[in-house]
Design a protein around this motif. Structure first.
Motif, PDB file in Angstrom:
ATOM      1  N   ILE A 309      40.550  36.412   7.607  1.00 23.82           N
ATOM      2  CA  ILE A 309      39.881  35.421   6.763  1.00 23.82           C
ATOM      3  C   ILE A 309      40.694  35.298   5.478  1.00 23.82           C
ATOM      4  O   ILE A 309      41.057  36.306   4.862  1.00 23.82           O
ATOM      5  CB  ILE A 309      38.434  35.827   6.449  1.00 23.82           C
ATOM      6  CG1 ILE A 309      37.619  35.928   7.742  1.00 23.82           C
ATOM      7  CG2 ILE A 309      37.782  34.822   5.498  1.00 23.82           C
ATOM      8  CD1 ILE A 309      36.194  36.407   7.530  1.00 23.82           C
ATOM      9  N   ILE A 388      35.542  27.726   6.966  1.00 21.54           N
ATOM     10  CA  ILE A 388      34.254  28.386   6.731  1.00 21.54           C
ATOM     11  C   ILE A 388      33.589  27.653   5.571  1.00 21.54           C
ATOM     12  O   ILE A 388      34.166  27.542   4.484  1.00 21.54           O
ATOM     13  CB  ILE A 388      34.437  29.881   6.401  1.00 21.54           C
ATOM     14  CG1 ILE A 388      35.093  30.600   7.590  1.00 21.54           C
ATOM     15  CG2 ILE A 388      33.093  30.524   6.050  1.00 21.54           C
ATOM     16  CD1 ILE A 388      35.381  32.069   7.319  1.00 21.54           C
ATOM     17  N   ALA A 399      39.268  30.803   8.560  1.00 23.70           N
ATOM     18  CA  ALA A 399      39.411  31.938   9.471  1.00 23.70           C
ATOM     19  C   ALA A 399      40.547  31.672  10.446  1.00 23.70           C
ATOM     20  O   ALA A 399      40.809  30.519  10.821  1.00 23.70           O
ATOM     21  CB  ALA A 399      38.110  32.177  10.220  1.00 23.70           C
TER      22      ALA A 399
END
Length: 428
Positions: A309, A388, A399
């Motif tokens: 991430i 996200i 991500a």
């Protein structure tokens, strides 16, 4: 004399003989202060009328002074007229006043030297007297007392108004409110408390809080949640706790209790105010969230795919163990860094371009990426990048999920090479 000497010694030593042990003022009265004054007025003019009106109502009982009679040669004098209306004895000859039972004070309001001298000469020895000058002092003292009384009443009205306003504020709150004393007894509650518990205020005031809220015989301790009252009294600071209750159906409910100290003039806590609200839904949602987060953590940590991430500037916020192993770095050292600090520049630029594609489109995008690990050795990855979003639909991070397809690519190349050397074989 001995008493006077003691008082003088106290004054010389700096002590205050008119103060109690707690510093409160002591009103010292003479031995006659308890004797009721039974007075008669000589002279029925306007001064007499004003004095009778001033001494009317409850003021008469507070001063312990009663007017028994009025004397004046004129029946039409305003004081005589008012006295008759009020049922007070009247006479033209003030000598007749001496016969009134219990008389112990004569008030002369004629401003006549002759009348004053005759009154002093003829009055009974047990009857005291004051002339019109002394009556003026009495008038001023009564006026001062009246002003003091009015100020006191105004202060009481102000306190009552403020207390009523505070109660209205407390009653308007959606939380259940209890004001508690140090011994756990309930001093007062608000309307929400009465409505939600189904108990009237007179059913709970004076009883201990744990009897009403938990139906137990002592302060709350243990699994249901500790009682905040003692902590607030000891520390003088706000305390918040969560209490759990089990209903008749066996299901648990949860209440958040915020206990706040109420301080006295000396700065010490004299009471606490408790705000109680049902937080069952919040507690259960938080529990579900923690369970979901734990499941997600276990999934990410045990996944065989590379999972990362990044923030919107390309810095790594999280990498799972598989990603750390593939990158050949410690997880802690990778967090906060960009591709350019972890990969060769050519690959880093390719990865950055792929990130920008996601940032531009806000959509999921798939890519094939290659990493050269040495002479003649190449690793292949199939990567999926997706945004996200926060609860407002704004992108906050992206991500990356990458799967090592090196072996798959190698097998495909072998199949392709073998197929090309075998005439007549069909390829898919």
């Amino acid at each position: 004399m001995r008493r006077r000497m003691m008082d003088n010694q106290q004054e010389d030593s700096g002590q205050r003989p008119d103060r109690g042990e707690a510093g409160e003022r002591i009103i010292r009265r003479g031995a006659q202060s308890g004797v009721a004054l039974k007075a008669a007025i000589v002279g029925g003019g306007s001064a007499c009328e004003n004095l009778i009106m001033l001494l009317g109502g409850e003021r008469k009982s507070r001063l312990n002074l009663d007017i028994l009679g009025v004397a004046d040669p004129s029946d039409d004098a305003p004081g005589m007229v008012l006295a008759r209306k009020m049922g007070i004895f009247t006479t033209k000859d003030f000598i007749e006043l001496y016969k009134l039972p219990g008389l112990n004070l004569l008030i002369e309001l004629t401003d006549s030297m002759a009348v004053r001298e005759k009154m002093i000469r003829t009055k009974p020895l047990e009857v005291s007297s004051i002339d019109h000058r002394g009556a003026r002092l009495l008038w001023d003292l009564i006026q001062i007392e009246e002003e003091k009384r009015e100020l006191q009443l105004e202060a009481e009205r102000s306190i009552t108004k403020e207390r009523d306003w505070c109660q209205k504020v407390i009653d308007s709150l959606p939380d259940r409110i209890m004001v508690l004393n140090q011994d756990y007894t309930i001093h007062s509650v608000n309307r929400t408390f009465v409505k939600e518990t189904g108990l009237e205020e007179n059913e709970v005031v004076g009883r201990r809080c744990f009897e009403i809220s938990h139906g137990i015989g002592g302060p709350c301790l243990g699994e249901g949640g500790d009682c905040p009252l003692r902590k607030v009294f000891d520390e003088g600071a706000t305390c918040t706790v969560i209490h759990s209750h089990k209903g008749k159906d066996g299901n648990a409910s949860f209440e958040e209790i915020m206990a706040t100290p109420i301080f006295g003039q000396d700065g010490k806590v004299i009471q606490i105010i408790e705000g109680i609200r049902d937080v069952t839904r919040r507690v259960l949602l938080e529990r579900e969230l923690r369970e979901s987060e734990e499941k997600l953590r276990q999934f990410l940590e045990s996944a065989h795919d590379i999972i990362c991430i990044k923030d919107l500037e390309g810095r790594y916020l999280y990498i799972n163990p598989e990603a750390a192993s593939s990158m050949g770095v410690m997880r802690e050292s990778a967090v906060g860094k960009t591709e350019f600090e972890l990969f060769p520049e050519k690959l880093a630029r390719q990865m950055e371009a792929h990130d920008r594609e996601v940032l531009r489109s806000s959509k999921t995008v798939s890519f094939t990426e290659r990493l050269r690990e040495g002479p003649g050795k190449m690793r292949h990855f199939h990567t999926v990048r997706f945004p996200i979003l926060d609860d407002q639909g704004q992108m906050v991070s992206l991500a990356v999920i990458a799967r090592d397809t090196t072996e798959q690519v190698r097998l495909q190349e072998e199949v392709s090479w073998n197929g090309s050397s075998a005439p007549g074989r069909m390829h898919f």
